[in-house]
Motif scaffolding. Structure first.
Motif, PDB file in Angstrom:
ATOM      1  N   VAL A 293       0.838  -1.210   0.000  1.00 15.25           N
ATOM      2  CA  VAL A 293       0.000   0.000   0.000  1.00 15.25           C
ATOM      3  C   VAL A 293       0.865   1.249   0.000  1.00 15.25           C
ATOM      4  O   VAL A 293       0.662   2.180  -0.798  1.00 15.25           O
ATOM      5  N   LEU A 294       1.848   1.284   0.883  1.00 13.00           N
ATOM      6  CA  LEU A 294       2.692   2.472   0.987  1.00 13.00           C
ATOM      7  C   LEU A 294       3.531   2.672  -0.271  1.00 13.00           C
ATOM      8  O   LEU A 294       3.711   3.801  -0.736  1.00 13.00           O
ATOM      9  N   SER A 295       4.042   1.580  -0.824  1.00  8.28           N
ATOM     10  CA  SER A 295       4.839   1.679  -2.041  1.00  8.28           C
ATOM     11  C   SER A 295       4.013   2.209  -3.214  1.00  8.28           C
ATOM     12  O   SER A 295       4.457   3.106  -3.949  1.00  8.28           O
ATOM     13  N   LEU A 296       2.814   1.677  -3.381  1.00  6.47           N
ATOM     14  CA  LEU A 296       1.953   2.160  -4.463  1.00  6.47           C
ATOM     15  C   LEU A 296       1.548   3.608  -4.207  1.00  6.47           C
ATOM     16  O   LEU A 296       1.486   4.420  -5.135  1.00  6.47           O
ATOM     17  N   GLY A 297       1.287   3.940  -2.954  1.00  5.95           N
ATOM     18  CA  GLY A 297       0.931   5.323  -2.624  1.00  5.95           C
ATOM     19  C   GLY A 297       2.033   6.289  -3.015  1.00  5.95           C
ATOM     20  O   GLY A 297       1.770   7.344  -3.603  1.00  5.95           O
ATOM     21  N   ARG A 298       3.278   5.943  -2.708  1.00  4.98           N
ATOM     22  CA  ARG A 298       4.396   6.812  -3.084  1.00  4.98           C
ATOM     23  C   ARG A 298       4.511   6.919  -4.599  1.00  4.98           C
ATOM     24  O   ARG A 298       4.785   7.993  -5.132  1.00  4.98           O
ATOM     25  N   GLU A 299       4.318   5.794  -5.283  1.00  6.05           N
ATOM     26  CA  GLU A 299       4.391   5.815  -6.746  1.00  6.05           C
ATOM     27  C   GLU A 299       3.345   6.758  -7.329  1.00  6.05           C
ATOM     28  O   GLU A 299       3.584   7.416  -8.352  1.00  6.05           O
ATOM     29  N   LEU A 300       2.187   6.847  -6.668  1.00  7.33           N
ATOM     30  CA  LEU A 300       1.107   7.707  -7.142  1.00  7.33           C
ATOM     31  C   LEU A 300       1.244   9.149  -6.658  1.00  7.33           C
ATOM     32  O   LEU A 300       0.400   9.988  -6.959  1.00  7.33           O
ATOM     33  N   GLY A 301       2.306   9.427  -5.878  1.00 11.11           N
ATOM     34  CA  GLY A 301       2.575  10.811  -5.479  1.00 11.11           C
ATOM     35  C   GLY A 301       2.321  11.145  -4.037  1.00 11.11           C
ATOM     36  O   GLY A 301       2.437  12.311  -3.644  1.00 11.11           O
ATOM     37  N   ALA A 302       1.967  10.154  -3.215  1.00  8.00           N
ATOM     38  CA  ALA A 302       1.745  10.433  -1.787  1.00  8.00           C
ATOM     39  C   ALA A 302       3.073  10.764  -1.115  1.00  8.00           C
ATOM     40  O   ALA A 302       4.048  10.027  -1.262  1.00  8.00           O
ATOM     41  N   ARG A 303       3.086  11.841  -0.369  1.00  9.98           N
ATOM     42  CA  ARG A 303       4.314  12.293   0.298  1.00  9.98           C
ATOM     43  C   ARG A 303       4.402  11.621   1.672  1.00  9.98           C
ATOM     44  O   ARG A 303       4.111  12.212   2.700  1.00  9.98           O
TER      45      ARG A 303
END
Length: 317
Positions: A293-303
């Motif tokens: 979840v966190l990895s995909l979130g970062r890939e999508l631009g989550a800081r």
């Protein structure tokens, strides 16, 4: 930092894993379904928020509900006195419900009462009722209407399921804490909970669906299906009733316009995804899903800053 929409078991497991992964577990806010709440034995029981809280506090019983090692003296006494303890609460579980009930009867908001439960067991992660309004999920099955707990516990979820409604949803509004969590989050996650009876009532609260649709940060869903079937509970039956395919694609379609990606055990064409084993049977499994979840979130631009993993036995989130 992260707002997680959660029902019971699947979302609660993910909440535990995310709280352990974050440097500060207070950076997670869990927005929990309250349409399953029930008044029984003179106390107010809030199953989904409590399940989340017990997972966060590392108190959950191996059965998947209630408190590990609890005693059952009150239920045994009720049965001995000729009452039907159809909704079983352990003694410690009942004590926490009494804390909530005392505050509710004193006129305090459901959010405040739930915080008192979390404080009592040392949980720092915020567990937020989706609304302070009394919601009630009702299920029609085999020609009769049932309150949700009656359907699940007394009727053992016997179908076929013919209708589902969330009473008072049109009059319900998210709490200011829920609004703040959604508006300030760097990542929004829809947990692997039943999309019809767990996540559905949260999205039915006026303004929640609109807040997700108007989000300016990434949102991710986690599929509740493993190998095309729900891990436990009546998710398959409710999704079949609602016309939701038991697959990652079915979940993506159910949350169309509300999510930017999905974590599942199979790919979804046309939607950013992380494919991983989504079973969370143990700590390693929960950590694996949280990291996806966190990895995909970062890939999508989550800081989201670098995360950590607390060891077993660490202080409860």
């Amino acid at each position: 930092m992260i707002a997680l929409l959660s029902g019971g078991t699947g979302g609660a497991k993910l909440a535990r894993a995310l709280a352990e992964a974050l440097a500060d577990p207070a950076d997670l806010a869990v927005i929990a379904n309250v349409a399953d709440d029930v008044w029984v034995y003179g106390v107010h029981v809030s199953p989904d928020p409590d399940l989340v809280t017990y997972w966060l506090a590392d108190l959950i019983d191996p059965r998947g509900y209630g408190i590990r090692g609890d005693s059952w003296h009150v239920m045994e006494a009720l049965a001995a006195y000729g009452r039907d303890p159809w909704f079983r609460l352990g003694d410690r579980d009942l004590a926490l419900c009494l804390i909530r009930t005392e505050l509710l009867r004193a006129g305090r908001r459901k959010t405040v009462a739930q915080q008192a439960v979390a404080d009592a067991v040392g949980v720092r992660t915020r567990v937020l009722p989706a609304t302070d309004t009394e919601l009630r999920t009702r299920v029609r099955a085999a020609g009769s209407w049932f309150d949700f707990q009656e359907f699940m516990v007394r009727e053992r979820a016997r179908g076929p399921i013919e209708a589902v409604e969330v009473e008072a949803a049109d009059d319900a509004a998210p709490t200011r804490e829920v609004e703040a969590a959604l508006h300030s989050a760097r990542l929004i996650v829809i947990g692997p909970s039943n999309p019809v009876i767990s996540i559905g009532p949260i999205l039915a609260v006026r303004g929640v669906r609109g807040a997700l649709a108007a989000r300016t940060v990434p949102a991710i869903a986690v599929s509740p299906f493993v190998g095309g079937r729900a891990v436990k509970g009546p998710t398959d039956a409710f999704c079949a009733f609602a016309g939701i395919e038991s697959s990652a694609r079915g979940i993506a379609n159910a949350y169309a316009g509300l999510v930017d990606g999905i974590v599942a055990d199979e790919p979804v064409d046309g939607l950013p995804h992380r494919v991983t084993d989504t079973r969370m049977d143990d700590r390693a499994g929960r950590a694996r899903v949280a990291q996806a979840v966190l990895s995909l979130g970062r890939e999508l631009g989550a800081r989201i800053p670098p995360t950590t993993t607390r060891s077993e036995g660490a202080k409860a989130p």
